[in-house]
Write a protein that holds these residues in place. Structure first.
Motif, PDB file in Angstrom:
ATOM      1  N   GLY A 150       0.393 -21.828   5.748  1.00 14.55           N
ATOM      2  CA  GLY A 150      -0.411 -21.673   4.553  1.00 14.55           C
ATOM      3  C   GLY A 150      -1.445 -20.575   4.652  1.00 14.55           C
ATOM      4  O   GLY A 150      -2.062 -20.356   5.698  1.00 14.55           O
ATOM      5  N   PHE A 151      -1.619 -19.864   3.555  1.00 12.65           N
ATOM      6  CA  PHE A 151      -2.692 -18.889   3.353  1.00 12.65           C
ATOM      7  C   PHE A 151      -3.265 -19.154   1.966  1.00 12.65           C
ATOM      8  O   PHE A 151      -2.650 -19.865   1.160  1.00 12.65           O
ATOM      9  CB  PHE A 151      -2.156 -17.461   3.461  1.00 12.65           C
ATOM     10  N   PRO A 152      -4.419 -18.614   1.641  1.00 11.89           N
ATOM     11  CA  PRO A 152      -4.989 -18.863   0.312  1.00 11.89           C
ATOM     12  C   PRO A 152      -4.002 -18.545  -0.806  1.00 11.89           C
ATOM     13  O   PRO A 152      -3.542 -17.413  -0.941  1.00 11.89           O
ATOM     14  CB  PRO A 152      -6.202 -17.926   0.273  1.00 11.89           C
ATOM     15  N   GLY A 153      -3.644 -19.567  -1.567  1.00 11.71           N
ATOM     16  CA  GLY A 153      -2.750 -19.389  -2.701  1.00 11.71           C
ATOM     17  C   GLY A 153      -1.286 -19.342  -2.365  1.00 11.71           C
ATOM     18  O   GLY A 153      -0.450 -19.211  -3.274  1.00 11.71           O
ATOM     19  N   LEU A 154      -0.922 -19.465  -1.074  1.00  9.43           N
ATOM     20  CA  LEU A 154       0.473 -19.325  -0.663  1.00  9.43           C
ATOM     21  C   LEU A 154       0.838 -20.358   0.391  1.00  9.43           C
ATOM     22  O   LEU A 154       0.046 -20.629   1.301  1.00  9.43           O
ATOM     23  CB  LEU A 154       0.741 -17.931  -0.085  1.00  9.43           C
ATOM     24  N   VAL A 155       2.039 -20.925   0.288  1.00  9.53           N
ATOM     25  CA  VAL A 155       2.604 -21.752   1.349  1.00  9.53           C
ATOM     26  C   VAL A 155       4.032 -21.278   1.584  1.00  9.53           C
ATOM     27  O   VAL A 155       4.847 -21.251   0.651  1.00  9.53           O
ATOM     28  CB  VAL A 155       2.603 -23.249   0.997  1.00  9.53           C
ATOM     29  N   PHE A 156       4.339 -20.899   2.823  1.00 15.78           N
ATOM     30  CA  PHE A 156       5.659 -20.410   3.191  1.00 15.78           C
ATOM     31  C   PHE A 156       6.426 -21.505   3.924  1.00 15.78           C
ATOM     32  O   PHE A 156       5.874 -22.163   4.804  1.00 15.78           O
ATOM     33  CB  PHE A 156       5.549 -19.196   4.114  1.00 15.78           C
ATOM     34  N   GLU A 157       7.694 -21.669   3.580  1.00 15.80           N
ATOM     35  CA  GLU A 157       8.584 -22.496   4.387  1.00 15.80           C
ATOM     36  C   GLU A 157       9.486 -21.547   5.164  1.00 15.80           C
ATOM     37  O   GLU A 157      10.218 -20.749   4.568  1.00 15.80           O
ATOM     38  CB  GLU A 157       9.415 -23.448   3.537  1.00 15.80           C
ATOM     39  N   VAL A 158       9.417 -21.631   6.488  1.00 17.56           N
ATOM     40  CA  VAL A 158      10.051 -20.633   7.352  1.00 17.56           C
ATOM     41  C   VAL A 158      11.124 -21.293   8.209  1.00 17.56           C
ATOM     42  O   VAL A 158      10.886 -22.339   8.826  1.00 17.56           O
ATOM     43  CB  VAL A 158       9.002 -19.941   8.242  1.00 17.56           C
ATOM     44  N   LEU A 159      12.296 -20.684   8.248  1.00 18.82           N
ATOM     45  CA  LEU A 159      13.389 -21.160   9.083  1.00 18.82           C
ATOM     46  C   LEU A 159      13.162 -20.760  10.529  1.00 18.82           C
ATOM     47  O   LEU A 159      12.320 -19.902  10.833  1.00 18.82           O
ATOM     48  CB  LEU A 159      14.716 -20.583   8.581  1.00 18.82           C
ATOM     49  N   GLN A 160      13.942 -21.341  11.425  1.00 13.35           N
ATOM     50  CA  GLN A 160      13.767 -21.058  12.839  1.00 13.35           C
ATOM     51  C   GLN A 160      14.095 -19.614  13.207  1.00 13.35           C
ATOM     52  O   GLN A 160      13.626 -19.101  14.215  1.00 13.35           O
ATOM     53  CB  GLN A 160      14.632 -22.017  13.667  1.00 13.35           C
TER      54      GLN A 160
ATOM     55  N   HIS B 153       0.842  -1.190   0.000  1.00 10.13           N
ATOM     56  CA  HIS B 153       0.000   0.000   0.000  1.00 10.13           C
ATOM     57  C   HIS B 153       0.882   1.247   0.000  1.00 10.13           C
ATOM     58  O   HIS B 153       2.004   1.215   0.539  1.00 10.13           O
ATOM     59  CB  HIS B 153      -0.908   0.012   1.228  1.00 10.13           C
ATOM     60  N   PRO B 154       0.417   2.336  -0.596  1.00  9.92           N
ATOM     61  CA  PRO B 154       1.220   3.570  -0.652  1.00  9.92           C
ATOM     62  C   PRO B 154       1.650   4.024   0.740  1.00  9.92           C
ATOM     63  O   PRO B 154       0.864   3.981   1.687  1.00  9.92           O
ATOM     64  CB  PRO B 154       0.262   4.575  -1.302  1.00  9.92           C
ATOM     65  N   GLY B 155       2.915   4.418   0.823  1.00  8.61           N
ATOM     66  CA  GLY B 155       3.444   4.920   2.089  1.00  8.61           C
ATOM     67  C   GLY B 155       3.897   3.844   3.053  1.00  8.61           C
ATOM     68  O   GLY B 155       4.367   4.161   4.155  1.00  8.61           O
ATOM     69  N   GLN B 156       3.784   2.574   2.670  1.00  7.72           N
ATOM     70  CA  GLN B 156       4.203   1.473   3.528  1.00  7.72           C
ATOM     71  C   GLN B 156       5.313   0.676   2.854  1.00  7.72           C
ATOM     72  O   GLN B 156       5.442   0.658   1.632  1.00  7.72           O
ATOM     73  CB  GLN B 156       3.024   0.549   3.844  1.00  7.72           C
ATOM     74  N   ASP B 157       6.129   0.040   3.676  1.00 13.69           N
ATOM     75  CA  ASP B 157       7.191  -0.809   3.140  1.00 13.69           C
ATOM     76  C   ASP B 157       6.588  -2.013   2.422  1.00 13.69           C
ATOM     77  O   ASP B 157       5.530  -2.529   2.816  1.00 13.69           O
ATOM     78  CB  ASP B 157       8.115  -1.291   4.260  1.00 13.69           C
ATOM     79  N   SER B 158       7.265  -2.464   1.384  1.00 16.54           N
ATOM     80  CA  SER B 158       6.794  -3.624   0.632  1.00 16.54           C
ATOM     81  C   SER B 158       6.880  -4.888   1.489  1.00 16.54           C
ATOM     82  O   SER B 158       7.769  -5.030   2.322  1.00 16.54           O
ATOM     83  CB  SER B 158       7.628  -3.804  -0.640  1.00 16.54           C
ATOM     84  N   ILE B 159       5.954  -5.785   1.277  1.00 19.33           N
ATOM     85  CA  ILE B 159       6.001  -7.111   1.894  1.00 19.33           C
ATOM     86  C   ILE B 159       6.672  -8.024   0.874  1.00 19.33           C
ATOM     87  O   ILE B 159       6.079  -8.364  -0.157  1.00 19.33           O
ATOM     88  CB  ILE B 159       4.597  -7.620   2.249  1.00 19.33           C
ATOM     89  N   ASP B 160       7.910  -8.385   1.151  1.00 15.14           N
ATOM     90  CA  ASP B 160       8.687  -9.090   0.141  1.00 15.14           C
ATOM     91  C   ASP B 160       9.540 -10.190   0.754  1.00 15.14           C
ATOM     92  O   ASP B 160       9.366 -10.544   1.928  1.00 15.14           O
ATOM     93  CB  ASP B 160       9.558  -8.095  -0.635  1.00 15.14           C
ATOM     94  N   SER B 161      10.450 -10.718  -0.045  1.00 19.13           N
ATOM     95  CA  SER B 161      11.252 -11.869   0.353  1.00 19.13           C
ATOM     96  C   SER B 161      12.212 -11.572   1.481  1.00 19.13           C
ATOM     97  O   SER B 161      12.726 -12.499   2.112  1.00 19.13           O
ATOM     98  CB  SER B 161      12.028 -12.399  -0.863  1.00 19.13           C
ATOM     99  N   GLU B 162      12.475 -10.293   1.777  1.00 16.59           N
ATOM    100  CA  GLU B 162      13.365  -9.947   2.884  1.00 16.59           C
ATOM    101  C   GLU B 162      12.592  -9.618   4.164  1.00 16.59           C
ATOM    102  O   GLU B 162      13.200  -9.409   5.215  1.00 16.59           O
ATOM    103  CB  GLU B 162      14.245  -8.738   2.519  1.00 16.59           C
ATOM    104  N   THR B 163      11.275  -9.548   4.092  1.00 14.03           N
ATOM    105  CA  THR B 163      10.462  -9.226   5.263  1.00 14.03           C
ATOM    106  C   THR B 163      10.412 -10.418   6.211  1.00 14.03           C
ATOM    107  O   THR B 163      10.152 -11.540   5.777  1.00 14.03           O
ATOM    108  CB  THR B 163       9.028  -8.862   4.836  1.00 14.03           C
ATOM    109  N   PRO B 164      10.686 -10.222   7.517  1.00 14.88           N
ATOM    110  CA  PRO B 164      10.560 -11.345   8.466  1.00 14.88           C
ATOM    111  C   PRO B 164       9.161 -11.938   8.402  1.00 14.88           C
ATOM    112  O   PRO B 164       8.169 -11.219   8.235  1.00 14.88           O
ATOM    113  CB  PRO B 164      10.831 -10.683   9.822  1.00 14.88           C
ATOM    114  N   PHE B 165       9.069 -13.268   8.558  1.00 19.06           N
ATOM    115  CA  PHE B 165       7.777 -13.916   8.372  1.00 19.06           C
ATOM    116  C   PHE B 165       6.743 -13.433   9.389  1.00 19.06           C
ATOM    117  O   PHE B 165       5.554 -13.393   9.084  1.00 19.06           O
ATOM    118  CB  PHE B 165       7.899 -15.443   8.451  1.00 19.06           C
ATOM    119  N   SER B 166       7.161 -13.077  10.585  1.00 20.10           N
ATOM    120  CA  SER B 166       6.197 -12.595  11.579  1.00 20.10           C
ATOM    121  C   SER B 166       5.435 -11.388  11.050  1.00 20.10           C
ATOM    122  O   SER B 166       4.225 -11.243  11.281  1.00 20.10           O
ATOM    123  CB  SER B 166       6.913 -12.244  12.877  1.00 20.10           C
TER     124      SER B 166
END
Length: 513
Positions: free
Chosen positions: A493-503, A408-421
């Motif tokens: 899992g979320f609709p259309g997405l599955v994340f594999e998250v490290l410890q 969303h405008p004015g917010q940081d992107s949610i991307d591959s470097e964003t912590p999963f939390s």
């Protein structure tokens, strides 16, 4: 062991170590020559491995390589021991060890690097005044570092603090008999080292297609970013192309993939169905709300089988009679190791549901009455993070991604470097309307643990996830093949997405369906 011999190209490369090349490409080349490069040491920040720089040391060869964390591009090449290699510039030796003194001659200390006068007179020529770095207060030797910088290349010389002062003729001082030899050399992109180091890890570098890739034919430009729009709609961004490639899961054909991405590096046949226990466990037709188990289908989790091959491996089914890339029979994965992702080819299915915030957008098309029994389309995309310390490290190049419908405008992107939390928090907010209450949402989104460290056994997770126990380069003391995994990972899992998250909370892989 053969000596590492390479030509210096200022601002560009040291031999095949080209600025802008990916960590995966460089490691693939180094591991292909274990006799020449017997030891590879990787240094990274364990808590933030995809945001902080990565250092690759070649101690036997006297070379140090520095990569940025997000893109894993080579940013700096350093020669830290001139005696362990032979470096040339314009076909002239940068340093040649002094011959052994004859019997009866007075012993002299041989230089361990090129002298200032040799660089100034025989190699590079005059330079602008350099930069002097004062010694640390606790350094009893009082030796600082004088950096002589040229466009794209710099040399470091030890210089005592008592000998240096602003305005002093450093050229005369360093070229005298009292001068010391250079201790290191750096190759970088920029006009001078003081200017280049300001944005060393953030400046834009043109991606480099490794000359040692499996295919010798020209290939399409590398994908630098995958944007996720929901409902299986994906945009593949190329850094130096005006037109992006749009992929619609459930519709895009193998022929379209080959035309846009090139032929796959390998083809892997999907044959492990042990995760099917998690399919179809939700009440049929009675509850329209999604179940977490719907997102853990067998081919959402066992797709890491596609990574069980190195860039030089061939799938055992790749040579089936009459089968070529773009014309395959039966479900399989297209493995794009040098792009950083795999694509599952399967029969068409319904697209994932539309994100609530985009409910007014045009839904993805799918005709369930169409005869699709013999038609294969792109069904799932597996994006690999190539996180140092993770179990599948260096199977693929790192590919970055963004969840576009969360930006969303004015917010940081949610991307591959964003912590999963943080990713999880935004996804919960996006999809909260599909659950009755927060308790149901929490129940649906609990993680599923994957064990990455079990050894070979008929029922092990390693076999399910593609035989990570198979080492492509053999064990090397201190090398990347002896790196321990970070233990169990967790699927969310979320609709259309599955994340594999490290410890440590880093996303190691993302499956889009």
């Amino acid at each position: 062991m053969s000596l590492f011999t390479a030509q210096v190209r200022e601002g560009q490369a040291l031999g095949f170590l080209v600025l802008g090349a990916s960590l995966h490409d460089i490691l693939t080349r180094l591991k292909a020559e274990p006799q020449r490069f017997p030891k590879l040491d990787i240094v990274y920040e364990t808590s933030t491995p995809v945001t902080e720089p990565i250092v690759l040391n070649l101690p036997v060869n006297g070379i140090r390589l520095r990569f940025d964390g997000p893109e894993q591009r080579l940013r700096l090449v350093e020669v830290v021991d001139f005696t362990k290699n032979r470096i040339t510039y314009m076909d002239k030796d940068v340093f040649r060890p002094t011959a052994t003194p004859t019997v009866g001659s007075a012993p002299t200390e041989s230089p361990s690097g090129p002298m200032f006068k040799h660089i100034y007179k025989n190699l590079m020529g005059p330079a602008f005044p350099g930069e002097y770095i004062e010694p640390e207060p606790e350094d009893a030797t009082g030796m600082g570092i004088y950096i002589m910088s040229y466009p794209g290349i710099a040399f470091s010389f030890p210089l005592h603090s008592s000998a240096y002062s602003t305005g002093k003729d450093v050229v005369a001082l360093l070229s005298s008999s009292a001068g010391c030899s250079a201790t290191s050399m750096a190759i970088f992109n920029g006009e001078s080292w003081p200017e280049a180091r300001k944005d060393l890890y953030t400046q834009t570098l043109a991606p480099v297609k490794a000359s040692f890739a499996k295919s010798k034919e020209p290939v399409p430009e590398e994908v630098s970013l995958v944007k996720i729009y929901g409902q299986g709609k994906l945009e593949f961004v190329r850094p130096h192309s005006n037109s992006a490639f749009w992929l619609q899961l459930g519709e895009s054909t193998p022929q379209e993939l080959v035309a846009e991405l090139g032929p796959p590096d390998a083809i892997y046949r999907k044959n492990d169905q042990r995760m099917s226990i998690h399919k179809n466990r939700s009440a049929s037709g009675t509850n329209p709300r999604p179940d977490m188990n719907d997102f853990r289908q067998d081919d959402s989790t066992d797709t890491d089988q596609s990574s069980s091959h190195t860039a030089t491996d061939d799938s055992e089914d790749e040579d089936d009679d009459g089968e070529v890339a773009g014309n395959v029979a039966g479900e399989c994965f297209y493995n794009y190791f040098y792009h950083g992702f795999d694509i599952l080819l399967a029969t068409p299915t319904d697209p994932s549901q539309c994100p609530p915030s985009k409910s007014g957008s045009t839904p993805a098309s799918f005709d369930p009455t169409a005869d699709a029994s013999s038609k294969l389309v792109a069904a799932k995309l597996l994006i690999h993070g190539n996180v140092p310390g993770s179990y599948p490290f260096n199977r693929h190049r790192r590919c970055r991604w963004e969840i576009e419908y969360l930006n969303h405008p004015g917010q940081d992107s949610i991307d591959s470097e964003t912590p999963f939390s943080e990713v999880e928090s935004h996804l919960h907010e996006e999809w909260k309307s599909i659950w009755k209450n927060s308790g149901e949402a929490k129940s649906r989104q609990r993680g599923m643990v994957l064990n990455r460290d079990w050894g070979i056994s008929p029922g092990s997770s390693c076999e399910l996830l593609g035989g990570w126990e198979e080492s492509a380069g053999g064990k090397r003391t201190g090398g990347i093949d002896s790196m321990k995994g970070l233990g169990n990972t967790t699927l969310f899992g979320f609709p259309g997405l599955v994340f594999e998250v490290l410890q440590n909370g880093t996303v190691s892989g993302l499956t889009v369906f």
